[in-house]
Write a protein that holds these residues in place. Sequence first.
Motif, PDB file in Angstrom:
ATOM      1  N   ARG A  91       1.121  -1.109  -0.495  1.00 59.04           N
ATOM      2  CA  ARG A  91       0.120  -0.516  -0.213  1.00 59.04           C
ATOM      3  C   ARG A  91       1.200   1.108  -0.383  1.00 59.04           C
ATOM      4  NH1 ARG A  91      -4.560   1.149   4.415  1.00 59.04           N
ATOM      5  NH2 ARG A  91      -5.848   2.232   3.211  1.00 59.04           N
ATOM      6  N   HIS A  92       1.876   1.416   1.137  1.00 62.31           N
ATOM      7  CA  HIS A  92       2.430   2.020   1.412  1.00 62.31           C
ATOM      8  C   HIS A  92       3.742   2.702  -0.120  1.00 62.31           C
ATOM      9  CE1 HIS A  92       1.370   3.622   4.827  1.00 62.31           C
ATOM     10  NE2 HIS A  92       1.803   2.332   6.027  1.00 62.31           N
ATOM     11  N   MET A  93       3.929   1.763  -0.814  1.00 59.80           N
ATOM     12  CA  MET A  93       4.738   1.641  -2.076  1.00 59.80           C
ATOM     13  C   MET A  93       3.889   2.544  -3.147  1.00 59.80           C
ATOM     14  SD  MET A  93       7.582   0.941  -1.513  1.00 59.80           S
ATOM     15  CE  MET A  93       8.682   0.054  -2.871  1.00 59.80           C
ATOM     16  N   CYS A  94       2.303   1.222  -3.203  1.00 56.47           N
ATOM     17  CA  CYS A  94       1.954   2.251  -4.443  1.00 56.47           C
ATOM     18  C   CYS A  94       1.808   3.832  -4.512  1.00 56.47           C
ATOM     19  CB  CYS A  94       0.540   1.430  -4.221  1.00 56.47           C
ATOM     20  SG  CYS A  94      -0.857   2.224  -5.655  1.00 56.47           S
ATOM     21  N   TYR A  95       1.432   4.434  -2.897  1.00 59.88           N
ATOM     22  CA  TYR A  95       1.390   5.527  -2.603  1.00 59.88           C
ATOM     23  C   TYR A  95       3.101   6.197  -3.360  1.00 59.88           C
ATOM     24  CZ  TYR A  95      -2.709   4.785  -0.282  1.00 59.88           C
ATOM     25  OH  TYR A  95      -4.133   4.856   0.197  1.00 59.88           O
ATOM     26  N   MET A  96       3.719   6.079  -3.215  1.00 60.10           N
ATOM     27  CA  MET A  96       5.134   6.429  -3.403  1.00 60.10           C
ATOM     28  C   MET A  96       5.092   6.277  -4.759  1.00 60.10           C
ATOM     29  SD  MET A  96       8.497   5.564  -1.621  1.00 60.10           S
ATOM     30  CE  MET A  96       9.171   4.022  -2.262  1.00 60.10           C
ATOM     31  N   PHE A  97       5.032   5.159  -5.728  1.00 57.06           N
ATOM     32  CA  PHE A  97       5.161   5.294  -7.301  1.00 57.06           C
ATOM     33  C   PHE A  97       4.082   6.001  -7.666  1.00 57.06           C
ATOM     34  CE2 PHE A  97       3.220   3.765 -11.034  1.00 57.06           C
ATOM     35  CZ  PHE A  97       5.151   3.582 -11.909  1.00 57.06           C
ATOM     36  N   LEU A  98       2.669   6.579  -6.864  1.00 58.40           N
ATOM     37  CA  LEU A  98       2.204   7.230  -7.673  1.00 58.40           C
ATOM     38  C   LEU A  98       2.327   8.844  -7.980  1.00 58.40           C
ATOM     39  CD1 LEU A  98      -2.137   5.669  -6.280  1.00 58.40           C
ATOM     40  CD2 LEU A  98      -0.446   6.230  -8.830  1.00 58.40           C
ATOM     41  N   PHE A  99       2.868   8.849  -5.997  1.00 55.60           N
ATOM     42  CA  PHE A  99       3.540  10.253  -5.816  1.00 55.60           C
ATOM     43  C   PHE A  99       4.850  10.590  -6.423  1.00 55.60           C
ATOM     44  CE2 PHE A  99       6.638  13.136  -3.425  1.00 55.60           C
ATOM     45  CZ  PHE A  99       5.965  14.064  -3.645  1.00 55.60           C
ATOM     46  N   VAL A 100       5.342   9.307  -7.087  1.00 53.36           N
ATOM     47  CA  VAL A 100       6.860  10.180  -7.781  1.00 53.36           C
ATOM     48  C   VAL A 100       6.107  10.244  -9.222  1.00 53.36           C
ATOM     49  CG1 VAL A 100       8.462   9.077  -8.565  1.00 53.36           C
ATOM     50  CG2 VAL A 100       8.762   8.836  -6.437  1.00 53.36           C
ATOM     51  N   LEU A 101       4.861   9.776  -9.538  1.00 48.58           N
ATOM     52  CA  LEU A 101       4.183   9.389 -10.841  1.00 48.58           C
ATOM     53  C   LEU A 101       4.080  11.099 -11.136  1.00 48.58           C
ATOM     54  CD1 LEU A 101       4.193   8.069 -13.630  1.00 48.58           C
ATOM     55  CD2 LEU A 101       1.935   7.068 -12.912  1.00 48.58           C
ATOM     56  N   PHE A 102       3.090  11.568 -10.756  1.00 47.78           N
ATOM     57  CA  PHE A 102       2.633  12.718 -10.130  1.00 47.78           C
ATOM     58  C   PHE A 102       3.550  13.905 -10.128  1.00 47.78           C
ATOM     59  CE2 PHE A 102       1.302  16.930  -8.167  1.00 47.78           C
ATOM     60  CZ  PHE A 102       0.392  16.453  -8.476  1.00 47.78           C
ATOM     61  N   VAL A 103       4.548  13.508 -10.072  1.00 45.25           N
ATOM     62  CA  VAL A 103       5.675  15.078  -9.532  1.00 45.25           C
ATOM     63  C   VAL A 103       6.249  14.538 -11.305  1.00 45.25           C
ATOM     64  CG1 VAL A 103       8.239  15.118  -8.460  1.00 45.25           C
ATOM     65  CG2 VAL A 103       6.619  14.708  -7.181  1.00 45.25           C
ATOM     66  N   PHE A 104       6.665  13.706 -11.251  1.00 49.40           N
ATOM     67  CA  PHE A 104       7.831  13.680 -12.852  1.00 49.40           C
ATOM     68  C   PHE A 104       6.494  14.114 -14.352  1.00 49.40           C
ATOM     69  CE2 PHE A 104      10.561  10.526 -11.039  1.00 49.40           C
ATOM     70  CZ  PHE A 104      11.700  11.273 -11.703  1.00 49.40           C
ATOM     71  N   LEU A 105       5.497  14.147 -13.807  1.00 51.66           N
ATOM     72  CA  LEU A 105       4.458  14.070 -14.857  1.00 51.66           C
ATOM     73  C   LEU A 105       4.107  16.052 -14.757  1.00 51.66           C
ATOM     74  CD1 LEU A 105       1.412  12.138 -14.466  1.00 51.66           C
ATOM     75  CD2 LEU A 105       3.051  12.059 -16.775  1.00 51.66           C
ATOM     76  N   LEU A 106       4.596  16.583 -13.892  1.00 49.59           N
ATOM     77  CA  LEU A 106       3.938  17.602 -13.423  1.00 49.59           C
ATOM     78  C   LEU A 106       5.384  18.605 -14.174  1.00 49.59           C
ATOM     79  CD1 LEU A 106       2.625  20.322 -11.504  1.00 49.59           C
ATOM     80  CD2 LEU A 106       4.190  19.912  -9.602  1.00 49.59           C
ATOM     81  N   LEU A 107       6.439  17.997 -13.583  1.00 49.95           N
ATOM     82  CA  LEU A 107       7.611  18.275 -14.257  1.00 49.95           C
ATOM     83  C   LEU A 107       7.791  18.767 -15.670  1.00 49.95           C
ATOM     84  CD1 LEU A 107      10.576  16.834 -11.652  1.00 49.95           C
ATOM     85  CD2 LEU A 107       9.745  19.500 -11.964  1.00 49.95           C
ATOM     86  N   TYR A 108       7.567  17.461 -15.987  1.00 48.65           N
ATOM     87  CA  TYR A 108       7.024  17.058 -17.739  1.00 48.65           C
ATOM     88  C   TYR A 108       6.314  18.269 -18.279  1.00 48.65           C
ATOM     89  CZ  TYR A 108       5.472  15.922 -22.478  1.00 48.65           C
ATOM     90  OH  TYR A 108       5.845  15.583 -23.823  1.00 48.65           O
ATOM     91  N   VAL A 109       5.169  18.660 -17.575  1.00 51.54           N
ATOM     92  CA  VAL A 109       4.132  19.669 -17.925  1.00 51.54           C
ATOM     93  C   VAL A 109       4.592  21.148 -17.948  1.00 51.54           C
ATOM     94  CG1 VAL A 109       2.061  20.909 -17.738  1.00 51.54           C
ATOM     95  CG2 VAL A 109       2.062  18.070 -17.581  1.00 51.54           C
ATOM     96  N   VAL A 110       5.348  21.366 -16.685  1.00 53.80           N
ATOM     97  CA  VAL A 110       6.031  23.271 -16.479  1.00 53.80           C
ATOM     98  C   VAL A 110       7.250  22.884 -17.732  1.00 53.80           C
ATOM     99  CG1 VAL A 110       7.044  24.483 -14.677  1.00 53.80           C
ATOM    100  CG2 VAL A 110       5.223  23.518 -13.729  1.00 53.80           C
ATOM    101  N   LEU A 111       7.876  21.708 -17.752  1.00 55.20           N
ATOM    102  CA  LEU A 111       9.146  22.491 -18.574  1.00 55.20           C
ATOM    103  C   LEU A 111       8.133  22.083 -20.403  1.00 55.20           C
ATOM    104  CD1 LEU A 111      11.529  20.115 -17.366  1.00 55.20           C
ATOM    105  CD2 LEU A 111      11.922  21.894 -16.760  1.00 55.20           C
ATOM    106  N   LYS A 112       7.176  21.771 -20.368  1.00 59.27           N
ATOM    107  CA  LYS A 112       7.015  21.898 -21.581  1.00 59.27           C
ATOM    108  C   LYS A 112       6.069  22.996 -21.961  1.00 59.27           C
ATOM    109  CE  LYS A 112       6.120  18.777 -25.863  1.00 59.27           C
ATOM    110  NZ  LYS A 112       7.101  18.231 -26.099  1.00 59.27           N
ATOM    111  N   LEU A 113       5.844  23.722 -20.945  1.00 57.30           N
ATOM    112  CA  LEU A 113       5.061  25.029 -21.767  1.00 57.30           C
ATOM    113  C   LEU A 113       6.179  25.669 -21.454  1.00 57.30           C
ATOM    114  CD1 LEU A 113       1.669  24.781 -18.667  1.00 57.30           C
ATOM    115  CD2 LEU A 113       2.006  24.792 -21.377  1.00 57.30           C
ATOM    116  N   LYS A 114       6.996  25.817 -20.991  1.00 53.38           N
ATOM    117  CA  LYS A 114       8.402  27.098 -21.005  1.00 53.38           C
ATOM    118  C   LYS A 114       8.126  27.291 -22.448  1.00 53.38           C
ATOM    119  CE  LYS A 114      10.648  27.644 -17.285  1.00 53.38           C
ATOM    120  NZ  LYS A 114      12.376  28.119 -16.011  1.00 53.38           N
TER     121      LYS A 114
END
Length: 114
Positions: A91-114
Amino acid sequence: MRRNNNYPYQPLNQNPSPLGHDSLEEENERAAEELKQKIGALKSLTIDIGNEVRYQDKLLRGIDDDMDRTQGFLGNTMNRVVRLAKNGGSRHMCYMFLFVLFVFLLLYVVLKLK
């Protein structure tokens, strides 16, 4: 063997004229002054090199200290992740994986918009 009268050898004058001595003395003084200037330049250069070496050594020591601290933080973080993986279950590993995935997607969107 006899010498010819056409032989160009002239013996050195044993009593040099005062004018020749003065010119040699002036030439020696000029050469000594040039040497003194070159030695001063080398001394200045050596001092500058020493200062630069001390500055670079200080920077390298700072980088070494920062790397040691970073290695310590990373080691502690990895120990926590390993403990979490052993004790927390999937359960905790799933949450951590989702959090890391969210951070990478957020960084991708921010870098793509620049």
